[in-house]
Design a protein around this motif. Structure first.
Motif, PDB file in Angstrom:
ATOM      1  N   ILE A   1      -7.615  56.347  74.530  1.00 37.80           N
ATOM      2  CA  ILE A   1      -7.030  55.817  73.290  1.00 37.80           C
ATOM      3  C   ILE A   1      -7.109  56.889  72.210  1.00 37.80           C
ATOM      4  O   ILE A   1      -6.148  57.112  71.476  1.00 37.80           O
ATOM      5  CB  ILE A   1      -7.740  54.521  72.848  1.00 37.80           C
ATOM      6  CG1 ILE A   1      -7.392  53.371  73.798  1.00 37.80           C
ATOM      7  CG2 ILE A   1      -7.347  54.151  71.415  1.00 37.80           C
ATOM      8  CD1 ILE A   1      -8.193  52.106  73.582  1.00 37.80           C
ATOM      9  N   GLY A   2      -8.237  57.579  72.146  1.00 38.85           N
ATOM     10  CA  GLY A   2      -8.393  58.662  71.178  1.00 38.85           C
ATOM     11  C   GLY A   2      -7.367  59.766  71.381  1.00 38.85           C
ATOM     12  O   GLY A   2      -6.809  60.303  70.416  1.00 38.85           O
ATOM     13  N   VAL A   3      -7.084  60.106  72.619  1.00 37.53           N
ATOM     14  CA  VAL A   3      -6.076  61.121  72.922  1.00 37.53           C
ATOM     15  C   VAL A   3      -4.711  60.663  72.423  1.00 37.53           C
ATOM     16  O   VAL A   3      -4.003  61.395  71.726  1.00 37.53           O
ATOM     17  CB  VAL A   3      -6.018  61.419  74.440  1.00 37.53           C
ATOM     18  CG1 VAL A   3      -4.801  62.271  74.793  1.00 37.53           C
ATOM     19  CG2 VAL A   3      -7.302  62.090  74.910  1.00 37.53           C
ATOM     20  N   VAL A   4      -4.340  59.443  72.759  1.00 37.20           N
ATOM     21  CA  VAL A   4      -3.031  58.907  72.370  1.00 37.20           C
ATOM     22  C   VAL A   4      -2.921  58.805  70.844  1.00 37.20           C
ATOM     23  O   VAL A   4      -1.901  59.173  70.265  1.00 37.20           O
ATOM     24  CB  VAL A   4      -2.779  57.536  73.036  1.00 37.20           C
ATOM     25  CG1 VAL A   4      -1.539  56.863  72.484  1.00 37.20           C
ATOM     26  CG2 VAL A   4      -2.667  57.702  74.547  1.00 37.20           C
ATOM     27  N   VAL A   5      -3.975  58.336  70.207  1.00 32.77           N
ATOM     28  CA  VAL A   5      -3.986  58.191  68.744  1.00 32.77           C
ATOM     29  C   VAL A   5      -3.831  59.562  68.078  1.00 32.77           C
ATOM     30  O   VAL A   5      -3.067  59.719  67.120  1.00 32.77           O
ATOM     31  CB  VAL A   5      -5.283  57.491  68.290  1.00 32.77           C
ATOM     32  CG1 VAL A   5      -5.514  57.637  66.802  1.00 32.77           C
ATOM     33  CG2 VAL A   5      -5.235  56.015  68.675  1.00 32.77           C
TER      34      VAL A   5
ATOM     35  N   ARG B   1      -0.445  60.367  66.529  1.00 27.38           N
ATOM     36  CA  ARG B   1      -0.711  60.023  65.127  1.00 27.38           C
ATOM     37  C   ARG B   1      -0.464  58.528  64.882  1.00 27.38           C
ATOM     38  O   ARG B   1       0.293  58.135  63.991  1.00 27.38           O
ATOM     39  CB  ARG B   1       0.147  60.871  64.199  1.00 27.38           C
ATOM     40  CG  ARG B   1      -0.157  62.325  64.292  1.00 27.38           C
ATOM     41  CD  ARG B   1       0.673  63.124  63.333  1.00 27.38           C
ATOM     42  NE  ARG B   1       0.368  64.532  63.511  1.00 27.38           N
ATOM     43  CZ  ARG B   1       1.200  65.501  63.216  1.00 27.38           C
ATOM     44  NH1 ARG B   1       2.375  65.227  62.717  1.00 27.38           N
ATOM     45  NH2 ARG B   1       0.857  66.732  63.407  1.00 27.38           N
ATOM     46  N   LEU B   2      -1.126  57.730  65.702  1.00 26.89           N
ATOM     47  CA  LEU B   2      -0.959  56.284  65.668  1.00 26.89           C
ATOM     48  C   LEU B   2      -2.279  55.602  65.348  1.00 26.89           C
ATOM     49  O   LEU B   2      -3.342  56.166  65.580  1.00 26.89           O
ATOM     50  CB  LEU B   2      -0.485  55.784  67.042  1.00 26.89           C
ATOM     51  CG  LEU B   2       0.818  56.348  67.580  1.00 26.89           C
ATOM     52  CD1 LEU B   2       1.005  55.918  69.017  1.00 26.89           C
ATOM     53  CD2 LEU B   2       1.980  55.894  66.724  1.00 26.89           C
ATOM     54  N   PRO B   3      -2.213  54.358  64.881  1.00 24.34           N
ATOM     55  CA  PRO B   3      -3.449  53.582  64.726  1.00 24.34           C
ATOM     56  C   PRO B   3      -4.000  53.206  66.113  1.00 24.34           C
ATOM     57  O   PRO B   3      -3.234  53.123  67.079  1.00 24.34           O
ATOM     58  CB  PRO B   3      -3.011  52.348  63.941  1.00 24.34           C
ATOM     59  CG  PRO B   3      -1.539  52.283  64.034  1.00 24.34           C
ATOM     60  CD  PRO B   3      -1.042  53.643  64.390  1.00 24.34           C
ATOM     61  N   PRO B   4      -5.310  52.996  66.223  1.00 22.58           N
ATOM     62  CA  PRO B   4      -5.922  52.711  67.532  1.00 22.58           C
ATOM     63  C   PRO B   4      -5.294  51.546  68.295  1.00 22.58           C
ATOM     64  O   PRO B   4      -5.163  51.614  69.519  1.00 22.58           O
ATOM     65  CB  PRO B   4      -7.377  52.415  67.186  1.00 22.58           C
ATOM     66  CG  PRO B   4      -7.617  53.159  65.922  1.00 22.58           C
ATOM     67  CD  PRO B   4      -6.310  53.096  65.169  1.00 22.58           C
TER      68      PRO B   4
ATOM     69  N   GLY C   1      -2.479  52.754  70.137  1.00 21.02           N
ATOM     70  CA  GLY C   1      -2.913  53.586  71.261  1.00 21.02           C
ATOM     71  C   GLY C   1      -3.190  52.750  72.496  1.00 21.02           C
ATOM     72  O   GLY C   1      -2.801  53.117  73.610  1.00 21.02           O
ATOM     73  N   TRP C   2      -3.848  51.628  72.294  1.00 17.50           N
ATOM     74  CA  TRP C   2      -4.124  50.711  73.406  1.00 17.50           C
ATOM     75  C   TRP C   2      -2.813  50.204  74.001  1.00 17.50           C
ATOM     76  O   TRP C   2      -2.641  50.172  75.220  1.00 17.50           O
ATOM     77  CB  TRP C   2      -4.982  49.547  72.929  1.00 17.50           C
ATOM     78  CG  TRP C   2      -5.063  48.430  73.908  1.00 17.50           C
ATOM     79  CD1 TRP C   2      -4.544  47.183  73.774  1.00 17.50           C
ATOM     80  CD2 TRP C   2      -5.680  48.456  75.208  1.00 17.50           C
ATOM     81  NE1 TRP C   2      -4.798  46.446  74.901  1.00 17.50           N
ATOM     82  CE2 TRP C   2      -5.495  47.200  75.794  1.00 17.50           C
ATOM     83  CE3 TRP C   2      -6.368  49.435  75.911  1.00 17.50           C
ATOM     84  CZ2 TRP C   2      -5.964  46.896  77.060  1.00 17.50           C
ATOM     85  CZ3 TRP C   2      -6.841  49.132  77.177  1.00 17.50           C
ATOM     86  CH2 TRP C   2      -6.649  47.873  77.732  1.00 17.50           C
ATOM     87  N   HIS C   3      -1.859  49.844  73.166  1.00 21.01           N
ATOM     88  CA  HIS C   3      -0.560  49.350  73.624  1.00 21.01           C
ATOM     89  C   HIS C   3       0.165  50.424  74.450  1.00 21.01           C
ATOM     90  O   HIS C   3       0.737  50.115  75.501  1.00 21.01           O
ATOM     91  CB  HIS C   3       0.298  48.926  72.428  1.00 21.01           C
ATOM     92  CG  HIS C   3       1.663  48.491  72.798  1.00 21.01           C
ATOM     93  ND1 HIS C   3       1.930  47.248  73.332  1.00 21.01           N
ATOM     94  CD2 HIS C   3       2.844  49.143  72.744  1.00 21.01           C
ATOM     95  CE1 HIS C   3       3.221  47.155  73.585  1.00 21.01           C
ATOM     96  NE2 HIS C   3       3.802  48.298  73.229  1.00 21.01           N
ATOM     97  N   VAL C   4       0.135  51.662  73.987  1.00 15.65           N
ATOM     98  CA  VAL C   4       0.781  52.761  74.704  1.00 15.65           C
ATOM     99  C   VAL C   4       0.176  52.916  76.096  1.00 15.65           C
ATOM    100  O   VAL C   4       0.903  53.023  77.094  1.00 15.65           O
ATOM    101  CB  VAL C   4       0.682  54.081  73.903  1.00 15.65           C
ATOM    102  CG1 VAL C   4       1.040  55.280  74.759  1.00 15.65           C
ATOM    103  CG2 VAL C   4       1.579  54.025  72.676  1.00 15.65           C
ATOM    104  N   LEU C   5      -1.143  52.902  76.196  1.00 18.62           N
ATOM    105  CA  LEU C   5      -1.793  53.027  77.503  1.00 18.62           C
ATOM    106  C   LEU C   5      -1.407  51.886  78.435  1.00 18.62           C
ATOM    107  O   LEU C   5      -1.129  52.102  79.613  1.00 18.62           O
ATOM    108  CB  LEU C   5      -3.314  53.062  77.338  1.00 18.62           C
ATOM    109  CG  LEU C   5      -3.894  54.304  76.706  1.00 18.62           C
ATOM    110  CD1 LEU C   5      -5.397  54.130  76.529  1.00 18.62           C
ATOM    111  CD2 LEU C   5      -3.580  55.540  77.521  1.00 18.62           C
ATOM    112  N   ARG C   6      -1.405  50.693  77.904  1.00 16.00           N
ATOM    113  CA  ARG C   6      -1.055  49.522  78.710  1.00 16.00           C
ATOM    114  C   ARG C   6       0.382  49.626  79.213  1.00 16.00           C
ATOM    115  O   ARG C   6       0.665  49.329  80.373  1.00 16.00           O
ATOM    116  CB  ARG C   6      -1.266  48.257  77.886  1.00 16.00           C
ATOM    117  CG  ARG C   6      -1.342  47.005  78.744  1.00 16.00           C
ATOM    118  CD  ARG C   6      -1.629  45.776  77.936  1.00 16.00           C
ATOM    119  NE  ARG C   6      -0.506  45.510  77.049  1.00 16.00           N
ATOM    120  CZ  ARG C   6      -0.591  45.264  75.750  1.00 16.00           C
ATOM    121  NH1 ARG C   6      -1.759  45.224  75.176  1.00 16.00           N
ATOM    122  NH2 ARG C   6       0.483  45.023  75.034  1.00 16.00           N
TER     123      ARG C   6
END
Length: 84
Positions: free
Chosen positions: A17-21, A25-28, A31-36
């Protein structure tokens, strides 16, 4: 042993999540949504997706399907974030 595996899996997910955020440049929560979404759209376990993302700086390897979907999801998430 199961508790140890669960703690490790949770830590890897948090790191991913930290990598994606950071990259997107997204809120956490985004980030969770992107991973899912990457997991669902590539038909890959979330754990596998997160391990690849976290290991990418060390291995310099990210499966093309993950990379393509990551960029697609980051683009979509960024558009939604800007609109809000």
């Amino acid at each position: 042993m199961q508790l140890q595996q669960a703690v490790h899996a949770h830590a890897v997910i948090d790191q991913a999540i930290g990598v994606v955020v950071t990259v997107g440049r997204l809120p956490p929560e985004r980030g969770w949504h992107v991973l899912r979404e990457i997991s669902q759209r590539t038909n890959t376990k979330l754990r596998t997706v997160t391990e690849h993302l976290v290991d990418r700086p060390r291995t310099h390897d990210l499966p093309e399907t993950f990379a393509t979907e990551l960029y697609r999801q980051l683009e979509d998430a960024h558009i939604l974030h800007v609109q809000q």
